[in-house]
Scaffold this active site. Structure first.
Site, PDB file in Angstrom:
ATOM      1  N   ASP B  12      -7.444  -0.577   3.384  1.00 16.69           N
ATOM      2  CA  ASP B  12      -6.461  -0.892   2.354  1.00 16.69           C
ATOM      3  C   ASP B  12      -5.135  -1.137   3.064  1.00 16.69           C
ATOM      4  O   ASP B  12      -4.661  -0.277   3.809  1.00 16.69           O
ATOM      5  CB  ASP B  12      -6.301   0.276   1.377  1.00 16.69           C
ATOM      6  CG  ASP B  12      -7.505   0.420   0.451  1.00 16.69           C
ATOM      7  OD1 ASP B  12      -8.460  -0.369   0.597  1.00 16.69           O
ATOM      8  OD2 ASP B  12      -7.490   1.321  -0.396  1.00 16.69           O
ATOM      9  N   ASP B 131     -15.147  -3.786 -10.329  1.00 18.44           N
ATOM     10  CA  ASP B 131     -14.826  -2.366 -10.478  1.00 18.44           C
ATOM     11  C   ASP B 131     -15.469  -1.912 -11.789  1.00 18.44           C
ATOM     12  O   ASP B 131     -15.113  -2.410 -12.862  1.00 18.44           O
ATOM     13  CB  ASP B 131     -13.311  -2.160 -10.557  1.00 18.44           C
ATOM     14  CG  ASP B 131     -12.620  -2.477  -9.232  1.00 18.44           C
ATOM     15  OD1 ASP B 131     -13.325  -2.577  -8.206  1.00 18.44           O
ATOM     16  OD2 ASP B 131     -11.390  -2.632  -9.224  1.00 18.44           O
TER      17      ASP B 131
END
Lengths: 213, 257
Positions: B12, B131
Site C-alpha cells: 500500500d 471488495d
C-alpha cells in the site's frame, strides 16, 4: 550495435526495453521505435506485442511496419515475444486473423474442454503465471537456462507449428510449443522481460547472439 | 500440469511510501517501495502489487515515479491499483512500467472503463478488484456483496455475479478482497474465495486476512485461489516469501522456488 524494439502501439513496451537495457549494458543500444527506417537499419530486432491479434496486425500494417518486420525476420537476429511471436504464424483463431506467415502453423485458443487438471479441477484461461520450460532442441538463446526453469506466461492463445521448429515446450495441461526457432529467428510465447533471472539470461543471450542456429 | 500458484506481496503506497493499514485505519510506515519490491523480488515473489491509497489528487503522479523506479530494477510482473478512473489512467500506469492495472470503484460506477481498457490494452493488463462483504445472516445461504470506496459504500451487487460480469467485460483476472477479513489476520474468507473462483474462468487472487502461512495454503486448497496476496505478514518481517513458498510446497502445492 543497435537493437530495435518495434513499437506499433500495442501494449507496454517499456518492460521489454528496460530489461534489454539492463542486460545489454554498453554492448548494445536499445531503440524503441515506430520508424520503419530505424527498424531496417538495426542490427537486431525485437518484436513484442500485447493485446488482441487482429488489432496488432492492423496497427502493424497501418504504421507501415509490416514489410520491414518481414525483411528483418529474413535477415537478422530476430526475437518475437508473446503476440509478436504469434504474428509470425500463418493464421490465428483470434478474430480469424491472417498472420505474417514466417512460420507454418496456426495460433489456437486453449480449448475449454481440455482445461482441467488430473484431479478434474478447472484450469483458468488466460494461462497466467510461472510455468516450466522443457527443452526440445538445444538453442544458443537457451544457454545457461536449466531444464524445467519457470517463465512468466500470460496468454489465452498459443501457437501450433506445422513444421519442426519447437525448441521449448511447456504444459497446460497438455504440452504446447512455448518457443520456436529457425535460422535467425527465435519466437517465445511467454515474457522473458518479466521472468526474473532466467528471462534476463535469455535476453542477454539474444544481445550476444550471432543469429546462427 | 505445472503452472505454479502465485504469491503476491502487496504494497500500500501513499505519497511515495509503503504503508499498511489495519482495517483501513491507522497507517503504519513500512518503508521505501523500490527497496521493498527488490527485497520481495530477491525472496522469489511471483509478482508485486502496488495499491495507491493516496487520498489527494495533487499527489496522484507520485505513483508513476514509484512504478518507473521499480520497473527499471525489478523484472517480475507489477500490478498497480487505486484511483484508476479513466482509460487514460490505465495508459499512464502501463507506460510507467506496470504490467497490469487494477480497477475497483470505477468498475462499479463506470464498467465501460473495464471494457474499453481491456479492448485497448488486452485483458492480460486488466485486473478487476472486488471488495466483498458477507451480507447473509446466520442460517441463511451464504451471500456476499460488492463494496466500494475502501469498503464504505454498499453497492447491492452480488459479488459472484459481479465477478462473472467483469469477466464478460474483459477482465483478465479478479483480485478478490474480503472486507470482513482485511487486516484481521484470521485467514481468507474461504467460502467467498471458492464461490468466486469456481464461478469464473479467469484467475482469482485471494486477498484479505492472511495472518500465517497456513492461511495461504488454505486459500489455494480450500479457496481454489490461483494466487494469494498478502501484505503485513511480509512487511514486518514475520515471514519471507520464500518461507511462504516452502510451506505451500510442503502442503503439495506447485510453486516456483
Amino acid at each position: 550495435m543497435k537493437i530495435a524494439v518495434v513499437d506499433y502501439g500495442m501494449g507496454n513496451l517499456r518492460s521489454v526495453t528496460k530489461a534489454l537495457e539492463h542486460v545489454a549494458g554498453n554492448d548494445a543500444q536499445i531503440i524503441l521505435t515506430d520508424d520503419p527506417a530505424v527498424v531496417a537499419s538495426a542490427d537486431k530486432v525485437v518484436f513484442p506485442g500485447q493485446g488482441a491479434m487482429p488489432d496488432c496486425m492492423r496497427e502493424l500494417e497501418q504504421r507501415g511496419l509490416k514489410q520491414v518486420v518481414l525483411d528483418a525476420a529474413r535477415s537478422k537476429p530476430f526475437l518475437g515475444i508473446c503476440v509478436g511471436a504469434q504474428l509470425l504464424f500463418e493464421f490465428s483463431e483470434e478474430g480469424n486473423t491472417p498472420g505474417l506467415g514466417v512460420f507454418k502453423g496456426k495460433v489456437v485458443r486453449f480449448p475449454a474442454d481440455k482445461m482441467h487438471d488430473e484431479h478434474g479441477q478447472k484450469l483458468k484461461v488466460p494461462h497466467m503465471g510461472w510455468n516450466e520450460m522443457f527443452i526440445v532442441h538445444e538453442h544458443p538463446l537457451w544457454a545457461g537456462i536449466p531444464e524445467g526453469e519457470r517463465f512468466y506466461f500470460v496468454h489465452s492463445y498459443h501457437f501450433v507449428p506445422a513444421e519442426d521448429i519447437a525448441v521449448i515446450e511447456s504444459a497446460y495441461p497438455y504440452r504446447f510449443a512455448a518457443a520456436v526457432a529457425r535460422a535467425n529467428i527465435f519466437a517465445i510465447q511467454c515474457h522473458p522481460e518479466k521472468s526474473h533471472h532466467a528471462g534476463l539470461k535469455l535476453l542477454e543471450n539474444f544481445v550476444h547472439w550471432n543469429g546462427c542456429y | 500440469m505445472s503452472l505454479a500458484k502465485r504469491i503476491i506481496p502487496c504494497l500500500d503506497v501513499t505519497a511515495g511510501r509503503v504503508v499498511k493499514g489495519v482495517n483501513f485505519l491507522e497507517l503504519r510506515d513500512a518503508g521505501d517501495p523500490v527497496e521493498i519490491a527488490k527485497r520481495y523480488d530477491d525472496q522469489g515473489a511471483d509478482e508485486v502489487t502496488f495499491l495507491d491509497i493516496t487520498a489527494s489528487s495533487d499527489d496522484r503522479d507520485v505513483i508513476l515515479h514509484v512504478i518507473e523506479a521499480v520497473a527499471s530494477q525489478v523484472f517480475i510482473p507489477l500490478t498497480v491499483g487505486g484511483g484508476v478512473r479513466k482509460v487514460d489512467d490505465v495508459r499512464r500506469l502501463l507506460n510507467a512500467g506496470a504490467d497490469k492495472v487494477s480497477i475497483n470503484t470505477t468498475a462499479v460506477t463506470n464498467p465501460e472503463v473495464v471494457r474499453d481498457a481491456a479492448a485497448r490494452f488486452g485483458s492480460q493488463a486488466i485486473v478487476v478488484a472486488i471488495d466483498a462483504k458477507q451480507v447473509s445472516l446466520p442460517g441463511e445461504p451464504l451471500r456476499w456483496e460488492v463494496f466500494t470506496h475502501g469498503g464504505r459504500k454498499h453497492t447491492g451487487l452480488d459479488a459472484v455475479e459481479w465477478a462473472r460480469k467483469m469477466q464478460a467485460y474483459g477482465a483478465g483476472e479478479i483480485l478478490l478482497t474480503s472486507m470482513d477479513r482485511d487486516g484481521t489476520k484470521i485467514g481468507f474468507n474461504l467460502p467467498l474465495t471458492r464461490a468466486v473462483s469456481d464461478a469464473v474462468d479467469i484467475p482469482v487472487i485471494a486477498s484479505g486476512g492472511v495472518g500465517n502461512l497456513q492461511h495461504l495454503v488454505d486459500g489455494v486448497i480450500e479457496g481454489h485461489a490461483d494466487a494469494v496476496l498478502a501484505a503485513s505478514i511480509f512487511h514486518f518481517g514475520e515471514y519471507t516469501v520464500r518461507q511462504a513458498k516452502e510451506a505451500m510446497r510442503a502442503a503439495g502445492i506447485e510453486v516456483r522456488l
